[in-house]
Design a protein around this motif. Structure first.
Motif, PDB file in Angstrom:
ATOM      1  N   ALA A   1     -15.041 -25.231   5.333  1.00  0.00           N
ATOM      2  CA  ALA A   1     -14.871 -23.897   4.743  1.00  0.00           C
ATOM      3  C   ALA A   1     -15.113 -23.892   3.235  1.00  0.00           C
ATOM      4  N   GLY A   2     -16.108 -24.675   2.796  1.00  0.00           N
ATOM      5  CA  GLY A   2     -16.473 -24.666   1.388  1.00  0.00           C
ATOM      6  C   GLY A   2     -15.590 -25.485   0.478  1.00  0.00           C
ATOM      7  N   ALA A   3     -14.703 -26.315   1.054  1.00  0.00           N
ATOM      8  CA  ALA A   3     -13.811 -27.146   0.240  1.00  0.00           C
ATOM      9  C   ALA A   3     -13.886 -28.601   0.700  1.00  0.00           C
ATOM     10  N   ILE A   4     -13.919 -29.505  -0.258  1.00  0.00           N
ATOM     11  CA  ILE A   4     -13.887 -30.925   0.057  1.00  0.00           C
ATOM     12  C   ILE A   4     -12.461 -31.283   0.463  1.00  0.00           C
ATOM     13  N   LEU A   5     -12.313 -31.806   1.678  1.00  0.00           N
ATOM     14  CA  LEU A   5     -10.996 -32.148   2.204  1.00  0.00           C
ATOM     15  C   LEU A   5     -10.594 -33.583   1.912  1.00  0.00           C
ATOM     16  N   GLN A   6     -11.580 -34.492   1.953  1.00  0.00           N
ATOM     17  CA  GLN A   6     -11.258 -35.902   1.728  1.00  0.00           C
ATOM     18  C   GLN A   6     -12.510 -36.697   1.426  1.00  0.00           C
ATOM     19  N   LYS A   7     -12.304 -37.856   0.797  1.00  0.00           N
ATOM     20  CA  LYS A   7     -13.377 -38.821   0.632  1.00  0.00           C
ATOM     21  C   LYS A   7     -13.388 -39.699   1.867  1.00  0.00           C
ATOM     22  N   MET A   8     -14.554 -40.220   2.201  1.00  0.00           N
ATOM     23  CA  MET A   8     -14.698 -41.124   3.340  1.00  0.00           C
ATOM     24  C   MET A   8     -15.403 -42.392   2.882  1.00  0.00           C
ATOM     25  N   SER A   9     -15.211 -43.453   3.640  1.00  0.00           N
ATOM     26  CA  SER A   9     -15.963 -44.676   3.361  1.00  0.00           C
ATOM     27  C   SER A   9     -17.416 -44.457   3.788  1.00  0.00           C
ATOM     28  N   GLU A  10     -18.284 -45.299   3.315  1.00  0.00           N
ATOM     29  CA  GLU A  10     -19.698 -45.218   3.696  1.00  0.00           C
ATOM     30  C   GLU A  10     -19.832 -45.345   5.212  1.00  0.00           C
ATOM     31  N   ASN A  11     -19.059 -46.247   5.799  1.00  0.00           N
ATOM     32  CA  ASN A  11     -19.103 -46.470   7.241  1.00  0.00           C
ATOM     33  C   ASN A  11     -18.653 -45.223   8.018  1.00  0.00           C
ATOM     34  N   GLU A  12     -17.545 -44.615   7.582  1.00  0.00           N
ATOM     35  CA  GLU A  12     -17.057 -43.395   8.248  1.00  0.00           C
ATOM     36  C   GLU A  12     -18.089 -42.272   8.180  1.00  0.00           C
ATOM     37  N   GLY A  13     -18.696 -42.105   7.017  1.00  0.00           N
ATOM     38  CA  GLY A  13     -19.704 -41.061   6.851  1.00  0.00           C
ATOM     39  C   GLY A  13     -20.911 -41.285   7.747  1.00  0.00           C
ATOM     40  N   SER A  14     -21.367 -42.530   7.832  1.00  0.00           N
ATOM     41  CA  SER A  14     -22.518 -42.855   8.682  1.00  0.00           C
ATOM     42  C   SER A  14     -22.191 -42.629  10.154  1.00  0.00           C
ATOM     43  N   GLU A  15     -20.991 -43.028  10.572  1.00  0.00           N
ATOM     44  CA  GLU A  15     -20.583 -42.831  11.963  1.00  0.00           C
ATOM     45  C   GLU A  15     -20.540 -41.349  12.322  1.00  0.00           C
ATOM     46  N   MET A  16     -19.999 -40.527  11.417  1.00  0.00           N
ATOM     47  CA  MET A  16     -19.931 -39.086  11.685  1.00  0.00           C
ATOM     48  C   MET A  16     -21.328 -38.466  11.757  1.00  0.00           C
ATOM     49  N   GLU A  17     -22.219 -38.871  10.844  1.00  0.00           N
ATOM     50  CA  GLU A  17     -23.576 -38.339  10.874  1.00  0.00           C
ATOM     51  C   GLU A  17     -24.276 -38.734  12.169  1.00  0.00           C
ATOM     52  N   ASP A  18     -24.085 -39.976  12.623  1.00  0.00           N
ATOM     53  CA  ASP A  18     -24.683 -40.423  13.882  1.00  0.00           C
ATOM     54  C   ASP A  18     -24.144 -39.603  15.055  1.00  0.00           C
ATOM     55  N   LEU A  19     -22.853 -39.327  15.048  1.00  0.00           N
ATOM     56  CA  LEU A  19     -22.241 -38.525  16.105  1.00  0.00           C
ATOM     57  C   LEU A  19     -22.835 -37.117  16.142  1.00  0.00           C
ATOM     58  N   PHE A  20     -22.984 -36.482  14.985  1.00  0.00           N
ATOM     59  CA  PHE A  20     -23.560 -35.141  14.938  1.00  0.00           C
ATOM     60  C   PHE A  20     -25.008 -35.150  15.412  1.00  0.00           C
ATOM     61  N   LYS A  21     -25.766 -36.213  15.101  1.00  0.00           N
ATOM     62  CA  LYS A  21     -27.156 -36.315  15.577  1.00  0.00           C
ATOM     63  C   LYS A  21     -27.178 -36.428  17.103  1.00  0.00           C
TER      64      LYS A  21
END
Length: 74
Positions: free
Chosen positions: A47-67
């Motif tokens: 909703a237009g707000a940064i909720l949290q920082k993530m590790s590089e690994n967490e971010g990559s895993e989430m992007e892979d899941l969305f793909k």
């Protein structure tokens, strides 16, 4: 259903209290006052707000899941 999306901070806009965030080529401004972020940080945005920082690994895993989800829906 509400979904928070992973992105990467490109730059901070301190005067406005926002950050420029890249979501796989989609560039948006997100409020950054809730979390201390810096350019290059992986973040979760809802909703237009940064909720949290993530590790590089967490971010990559989430992007892979969305793909995977996107491919499943095609």
């Amino acid at each position: 259903m509400c979904v928070a999306l992973p992105g990467r901070v490109l730059k901070l806009n301190s005067d406005a209290g926002t950050a420029t965030v890249d979501f796989n080529g989609n560039i948006v401004e997100a409020r950054s006052g809730l979390v201390d972020v810096a350019p290059g940080d992986r973040v979760l945005v809802h909703a237009g707000a940064i909720l949290q920082k993530m590790s590089e690994n967490e971010g990559s895993e989430m992007e892979d899941l969305f793909k995977e989800l996107e491919a499943f829906g095609s």
